[in-house]
Design a protein around this motif. Sequence first.
Motif, PDB file in Angstrom:
ATOM      1  N   ARG A  44      89.825  47.620   2.975  1.00 39.75           N
ATOM      2  CA  ARG A  44      88.852  47.661   2.069  1.00 39.75           C
ATOM      3  C   ARG A  44      89.375  48.792   1.102  1.00 39.75           C
ATOM      4  N   ILE A  45      88.878  48.776   0.014  1.00 38.43           N
ATOM      5  CA  ILE A  45      89.097  49.888  -0.805  1.00 38.43           C
ATOM      6  C   ILE A  45      87.686  50.755  -0.776  1.00 38.43           C
ATOM      7  N   ASP A  46      88.099  51.994  -0.219  1.00 42.91           N
ATOM      8  CA  ASP A  46      86.889  53.158  -0.018  1.00 42.91           C
ATOM      9  C   ASP A  46      87.089  54.127  -0.812  1.00 42.91           C
ATOM     10  N   LEU A  47      86.318  55.090  -0.949  1.00 41.08           N
ATOM     11  CA  LEU A  47      86.075  56.147  -1.625  1.00 41.08           C
ATOM     12  C   LEU A  47      87.634  56.955  -1.746  1.00 41.08           C
ATOM     13  N   GLY A  48      88.200  57.040  -0.612  1.00 45.40           N
ATOM     14  CA  GLY A  48      89.415  58.010  -0.432  1.00 45.40           C
ATOM     15  C   GLY A  48      90.584  57.170  -1.314  1.00 45.40           C
ATOM     16  N   SER A  49      90.631  55.786  -1.104  1.00 42.52           N
ATOM     17  CA  SER A  49      91.437  55.036  -1.934  1.00 42.52           C
ATOM     18  C   SER A  49      91.321  55.264  -3.165  1.00 42.52           C
ATOM     19  N   LEU A  50      90.100  55.280  -3.940  1.00 45.09           N
ATOM     20  CA  LEU A  50      89.823  55.434  -5.451  1.00 45.09           C
ATOM     21  C   LEU A  50      90.338  56.818  -5.833  1.00 45.09           C
TER      22      LEU A  50
END
Length: 495
Positions: A44-50
Amino acid sequence: GSLLLESSALGFAGGIAGIGIAYGAVQLLHAFAPPYLPRLDEIRIDLGSLLFAAVTSFAAGIFLGLIPAWKYVGPALNQSLRSGGRSMSAGRERQHARGILVVIQVALAVVLLIGAGLMIRTMIALAGVAPGFTHPDHILTFRLSIPSTLAPNAASLARIDQNITEKLASIPGVESVGISSSITMDGNMSYDPIYAEDKQYKEGEIPPMRRYKYVAPNFFRSMGNPLQAGRDLTWTDIQALRPVVLVSENLAIEFWGSPSAAIGKRVRESSTGLWREVVGVVGNERDKGADQPAPTIVYWPFIVKGMWGKEVMSRETVSIAIRSSRAGTSALMDEVRKSVWSVNPDLPIANPRTVQAIYASSMARTSFTLTMLSIASSLALLLGIIGIYGVISYSIAQRTREIGIRIALGSPGQKVRQLFVGHALRLAAIGVSAGLVLAYPLGKVLSSLLFGVSPVDPVTYLIVAIAILLAAGLASYLPARRASNISPLEALSSE
């Protein structure tokens, strides 16, 4: 300042677009749900990825903005202004920088595509391997434990297991039912030496370790692993505690030269154990995974007399294999529970799954690598094609007057197209050459995952190189075709 602002804005916009594409790709991945991709629910795309995407996009924008800002300030800017606006706009340095970026993109695409190609070749090679079973999606397995309180002796244990297999075999759609201490590739391992009667051993010598399995009748039929010679076990063998065994084909060839020659030979588990007759030879099992060599295996009856100094040794916990086209359905599992519990309602059924699920689990690392490399290489190829298209389009825009003059002087459109397509192919060829060199260490890194293919596979290298060059030719042909249709009057009047 304006250059940095523009570059930062472009980097930020690119980051947003990338996040959008990544989100769509993740949703697509969840929608298709590849069966071999492990831990799919955690992708998934989480806050760290963003945050990583935002910082990377901003840093890239600043870095790329600093290059022209540094190059075109101060004396360099004054010199450019004195040399005339047209020459500055058509400067070769910008075209050269764009060409370098395209070469890098193409090289990266080549490296990743070769990695994906090697993994695809590996998957194709693995598909041709006989793993020791057929139609794994038609085999349901589960673990079953019969405590000593329900079966206080070997005879009662044999009766309960036989009764269970007969009940399961009577379920509509069930073709065969078998019992084993472990299913192929399920991770359960047991190794011990094996002595052959017709082999000579030195004093105190211990033979090489062999895989041990304990089976009941019809297990090989249920798995789809055919007999190569001799016969299968029978329930009479089990109940009478007959001193018989089966061996794998590769063990028979190693000891006696052929499967048929193994029949009638005798083996034992220790230098003082009972001799047991080989009554059957079965096909090899890739017990450690399809990409690993098949171990040599000795198949003992799951209730055996006089082994390891014990009067009778039995397997209270076993794996059941049921062959049926209904495998994997909840309806069949419900009927399986009813059949087992009709023998005894206290019997626990654990870890029900198909052999296909076991096989997929054993292939998870290879499949995951293939999926990730395929995604990365596809994106890299797309960026390379866009880069080539952009370079050729920019080159055409800067050379519009030259193109008009060529056409006005009678140069055919084909020559104009060849000029720009040739330029794109030269860039692509340089990128392909660099990528082929860089792909060598990647192949070495992937070597532990490869099967049936060399890390430097000429077929994969050739196919990727041709595919990249064809893509480059197509990407450059469209703007080149547009250039060949430019009106000389419009071109000569353009700035």
